[in-house]
Design an enzyme around this catalytic site. Sequence first.
Site, PDB file in Angstrom:
ATOM      1  N   ASP A 148       0.822  -1.204   0.000  1.00  0.00           N
ATOM      2  CA  ASP A 148       0.000   0.000   0.000  1.00  0.00           C
ATOM      3  C   ASP A 148       0.858   1.255   0.000  1.00  0.00           C
ATOM      4  O   ASP A 148       0.522   2.242  -0.654  1.00  0.00           O
ATOM      5  CB  ASP A 148      -0.932   0.016   1.215  1.00  0.00           C
ATOM      6  CG  ASP A 148      -1.674   1.334   1.318  1.00  0.00           C
ATOM      7  OD1 ASP A 148      -2.485   1.624   0.427  1.00  0.00           O
ATOM      8  OD2 ASP A 148      -1.404   2.096   2.263  1.00  0.00           O
ATOM      9  N   SER A 203      -6.760   0.722   0.368  1.00  0.00           N
ATOM     10  CA  SER A 203      -5.628   1.421   0.972  1.00  0.00           C
ATOM     11  C   SER A 203      -5.876   1.664   2.457  1.00  0.00           C
ATOM     12  O   SER A 203      -5.044   1.341   3.312  1.00  0.00           O
ATOM     13  CB  SER A 203      -5.390   2.751   0.250  1.00  0.00           C
ATOM     14  OG  SER A 203      -4.417   3.521   0.920  1.00  0.00           O
TER      15      SER A 203
END
Length: 434
Positions: free
Chosen positions: A161, A183
């Site tokens: 991420d 995310s």
Amino acid sequence: MRILELIDKKKSNQELTKQEIDWIVKEYTAGNIPDYQMSAFLMAVCFTDFSDEETYNLTVAMRDAGDIIDLSAIKGIKVDKHSSGGVGDKITPILLGVIGALDVPIAKMSGRGLGHTGGTIDKFECIPGFRADLSIDEFIENVNSVGVAIAEQTSDLAPADKKIYALRDVTGTVDSIPLIASSIMSKKLASGSDKIVLDVTVGSGAFMTNLEDARKLATKMVAIGNRFGKETIAVITNMDEPLGLSVGNAVEIAEVVRTLKGYGMPDVMEIVFTLGSYMIMLAGKANNAGEARILMETVISNGSAYNKFLEFVANQGGDISYVRNYDTLVQPSIIREVQSEESGYVHKINARIIGDSVKILGGGRDNIDDEIDPSVGIVINKKVSEQVKTGQILAFIYGNDKEKVDIAYRNVIDAYEIGAEPIERPKMILDIIK
């Protein structure tokens, strides 16, 4: 598998399997897929979207790409709070003081600025000496010692991420609901908290510009959290004008301090009390929102929230003399007044334009490695619904480059929409998703 085939598959709006998503995340994290190909894949996702199952699988893949923090050594129920981003969003620093003063452990992992929105870590790092690059052991020790800690996402926590987050920032792939949901939730699930409160912003200053998309994002994230067995609540909040008065880094920390001293703006306090109430209830410290609000009002009025904030900042190496005398944080070489060119009532302040203007001034990033100037920013003097006369000050621009200040000046004028008729102050809490 080949990344070109998977790009084409997604571009054709076909659903990717769990194994294919796992492979993309693993190979990109390892450096085997270059940024330009990952950018193409992310753009394909933006155009064709992800199903709920693809979003869930992407979240799991990013969570499992690195360490998962074990916070069991911290006593009590750990409640995490996260915002989907906005302009002038200084809610997290305020809640660190308020919720921390109520003995609810706060173990907060935060990020840096993304797109036109500011980052919580960037804000704190304007305080000289403040450290956010904590090891996991330091992070847990800080929560156990003072009840509050904030750390930058480490390279070992959801590393996929972190790479994707930075790439999205510079490739125009920020405003994708599944990418935002994955995310946020991959970090939340990896960072070890027991329960999660989400602030999903909507409006001109948010990544979600309409309520329907905000509800979709909130619903996806709540479903992911609950599927993992972590009670998750999302509050949809209004980000159609800058939140509070200040947009920037040092200027926002200054407003945080004023708020903790009892001088918070009504829009800021409405969100603080709503999000804080859910955090307190999830932590088992109050039975209802009314009880929770009384607790928060008490720690603000008696100074406990401000003192907890000082303790937390000092514990992470920050020089609290700059917090006590917050004007010393804000030292631009240029302060320019933006005067209204007409009379009437403020109907709108385009938060996106204000956020982009702060980035132009040097308060945000165009490229991954850009340095941020913490002293620049914009301070709002007239909020939506307020009356204004020709020549009165709409806002102040704080900058260090005359050419950039001139650009920001015209942008601020354009951001304001002034009408002849009075309007009501905007509602800040738009929906609750459980």
